[in-house]
Structure formats: C-alpha cells, structure tokens
Design an enzyme around this catalytic site. Structure first.
Site, short mmCIF file in Angstrom:
data_model
loop_
_atom_site.label_atom_id
_atom_site.label_comp_id
_atom_site.label_asym_id
_atom_site.label_seq_id
_atom_site.Cartn_x
_atom_site.Cartn_y
_atom_site.Cartn_z
N GLU A 170 -7.55 -15.23 6.60
CA GLU A 170 -6.82 -13.95 6.64
C GLU A 170 -6.98 -13.28 5.27
O GLU A 170 -6.74 -13.92 4.24
CB GLU A 170 -5.35 -14.26 6.94
CG GLU A 170 -4.44 -13.05 6.97
CD GLU A 170 -2.97 -13.46 7.22
OE1 GLU A 170 -2.71 -14.58 7.71
OE2 GLU A 170 -2.10 -12.65 6.88
N HIS A 226 -6.12 -9.77 2.90
CA HIS A 226 -5.45 -8.49 2.66
C HIS A 226 -5.94 -7.92 1.35
O HIS A 226 -5.98 -8.63 0.33
CB HIS A 226 -3.93 -8.66 2.62
CG HIS A 226 -3.40 -9.21 3.89
ND1 HIS A 226 -3.29 -8.45 5.03
CD2 HIS A 226 -3.02 -10.46 4.22
CE1 HIS A 226 -2.85 -9.22 6.01
NE2 HIS A 226 -2.68 -10.45 5.55
N TYR A 230 -5.58 0.80 -1.75
CA TYR A 230 -6.71 0.12 -1.11
C TYR A 230 -8.06 0.34 -1.79
O TYR A 230 -9.04 -0.29 -1.40
CB TYR A 230 -6.77 0.52 0.37
CG TYR A 230 -5.53 0.12 1.14
CD1 TYR A 230 -5.22 -1.22 1.32
CD2 TYR A 230 -4.65 1.08 1.65
CE1 TYR A 230 -4.08 -1.60 2.01
CE2 TYR A 230 -3.50 0.71 2.34
CZ TYR A 230 -3.23 -0.63 2.51
OH TYR A 230 -2.10 -1.02 3.19
N ARG A 246 -8.00 6.35 2.63
CA ARG A 246 -6.62 5.99 2.92
C ARG A 246 -5.95 5.41 1.67
O ARG A 246 -6.41 4.39 1.13
CB ARG A 246 -6.65 4.93 4.02
CG ARG A 246 -5.34 4.25 4.27
CD ARG A 246 -5.55 2.99 5.11
NE ARG A 246 -4.26 2.47 5.48
CZ ARG A 246 -4.04 1.23 5.85
NH1 ARG A 246 -5.04 0.37 5.92
NH2 ARG A 246 -2.84 0.84 6.16
N ASN A 288 -9.04 -9.14 8.48
CA ASN A 288 -7.94 -8.37 7.91
C ASN A 288 -7.27 -7.69 9.10
O ASN A 288 -7.79 -6.70 9.62
CB ASN A 288 -8.44 -7.34 6.90
CG ASN A 288 -7.29 -6.58 6.26
OD1 ASN A 288 -6.16 -6.62 6.77
ND2 ASN A 288 -7.55 -5.86 5.18
N PRO A 340 -6.38 -2.14 12.44
CA PRO A 340 -6.09 -0.71 12.46
C PRO A 340 -6.04 -0.07 11.08
O PRO A 340 -5.56 -0.66 10.12
CB PRO A 340 -4.71 -0.64 13.13
CG PRO A 340 -4.12 -1.99 12.96
CD PRO A 340 -5.28 -2.95 12.99
N ASN A 341 -6.57 1.14 11.04
CA ASN A 341 -6.59 2.02 9.87
C ASN A 341 -7.59 1.60 8.80
O ASN A 341 -7.83 2.34 7.85
CB ASN A 341 -5.18 2.16 9.24
CG ASN A 341 -4.19 2.72 10.22
OD1 ASN A 341 -4.43 3.78 10.80
ND2 ASN A 341 -3.10 2.02 10.47
N ARG A 363 4.83 -5.66 -2.02
CA ARG A 363 5.09 -4.38 -1.35
C ARG A 363 6.39 -4.45 -0.55
O ARG A 363 7.30 -5.19 -0.90
CB ARG A 363 3.87 -4.01 -0.51
CG ARG A 363 2.60 -3.88 -1.38
CD ARG A 363 1.38 -3.52 -0.56
NE ARG A 363 1.53 -2.19 0.05
CZ ARG A 363 0.75 -1.72 1.03
NH1 ARG A 363 -0.26 -2.46 1.48
NH2 ARG A 363 0.95 -0.52 1.53
N ALA A 413 -1.95 -3.78 9.92
CA ALA A 413 -0.53 -3.84 10.27
C ALA A 413 -0.23 -4.83 11.39
O ALA A 413 0.92 -5.30 11.52
CB ALA A 413 -0.05 -2.44 10.67
C1 DQA Z 1 -3.38 -4.75 4.65
C2 DQA Z 1 -1.88 -4.87 4.39
C3 DQA Z 1 -1.08 -4.50 5.63
O1 DQA Z 1 0.32 -4.61 5.36
C4 DQA Z 1 -1.37 -3.07 6.01
O2 DQA Z 1 -0.67 -2.73 7.19
C5 DQA Z 1 -2.82 -2.79 6.15
C6 DQA Z 1 -3.74 -3.38 5.18
C7 DQA Z 1 -4.20 -4.99 3.38
O3 DQA Z 1 -5.42 -5.15 3.52
O4 DQA Z 1 -3.66 -5.00 2.27
O5 DQA Z 1 -3.24 -2.04 7.01
O6 DQA Z 1 -3.75 -5.73 5.61
#
Ligand code: DQA
Length: 147
Positions: free
Chosen positions: A98, A100, A22, A17, A74, A9-10, A107, A77
């Site tokens: 995984e 990020h 990011y 964003r 990735n 998501p997102n 954070r 959240a």
């Molecule tokens: C994320 C880190 C997560 O905590 C966050 O909710 C994201 C992006 C990252 O790529 O740093 O949506 O996965």
C-alpha cells in the site's frame, strides 16, 4: 505480466490536484518511472487507474488468473472506506504493498485508518511519488527471492 500498479480515485489528476500535498509529477510520469524500474529488473508491469471502486475490485479479482505476482496499490480515498477492496485482496490472496504519496498520519484524523494496511505486506506513506519506486524496489527483491 507480473507486477500490477493500481491507482484509485482522483490519482488521474496528479500534478494538478493539490500540488502542495501531492507534488508536480503526473500519473503518466509515475507510471513511466515505475514501469521502467520493473522492466529493468526483467518484470512486466501493468498500470491501472480507476475512479470506480467496483472496477478496482474486478481488476484485483482478475489477478487470480493473469499471472500477477505482486500488486502495488495507492487506493486513494478508498483506503479509508473500502471493505470491498480489502475483501477482494483477501479473496484472491495476491500480495500487495500500500502506497500513499502524502503522510496520511500527519493529516486529517479520518485518513489515519486504512481498511487495507493490516492485510498488506507493507505500507509506505509520506515519501511523495518516490514511494511507488521504493515499493517497486521492495517488490523486485521479493520476487527475486521467490524465483
Ligand atoms: C492518498 C491519501 C488519501 O487519504 C487520499 O484520499 C488520496 C491520496 C495519498 O496518496 O497520499 O487520494 O492515498
């Protein structure tokens, strides 16, 4: 198809964003780069993004029958909330990395826990969008070793 890249998501909003966290690259940039890298090594690459937990679970289930040999994910959240995504990986047994973009350990406290990390082959965090390419380089090496 052999390598599947999943974004949660997102992550469709990459580039707009919170660019201070990011970066400026868009999801299309990331997907093009990682696809080119995988294809150069002779693999087919599929990219999948969803804002919906169940859609991600369904896509992971489908790897059992579609020839996916490795997943780079990735989970956004859902990393910090989703027992369902963890269980989906456990159910099908496909190996995954995984990724990020941000260093989740620098954070908020709630980002330090992942439901996936202890069942992942490896975890990358804090290398920006380069993390996808680092994961892809690792996956290519792994698949070469398997061949
Ligand atoms: C994320 C880190 C997560 O905590 C966050 O909710 C994201 C992006 C990252 O790529 O740093 O949506 O996965």
């Amino acid at each position: 198809m052999s390598i599947l890249v999943i974004n949660g998501p997102n992550l469709n909003l990459l580039g707009v964003r919170e660019p201070g966290i990011y970066g400026a690259a868009t999801l299309a940039d990331v997907e093009a780069s990682v696809t080119e890298q995988g294809e150069r090594a002779g693999h087919s690459v599929e990219c999948f993004q969803s804002n919906h937990e169940g859609a991600i679970v369904d896509r992971i289930h489908a790897t059992a029958a579609d020839g996916t040999r490795f997943v780079i994910i990735n989970p956004g959240a859902f990393t910090h909330t989703s027992v369902a995504i963890r269980d989906a990986f456990a159910a099908v047994g496909v190996p995954f990395c995984e990724v990020h973009i941000s260093n989740v350990h620098k954070r908020e406290e709630f980002r330090r826990h992942s439901y996936l990390s202890d069942v992942a082959v490896g975890v990358l965090a804090g290398f920006g969008v380069r993390g996808y390419n680092l994961a892809m380089a690792f996956v290519i090496e792994q698949l070469a070793g398997d061949a």
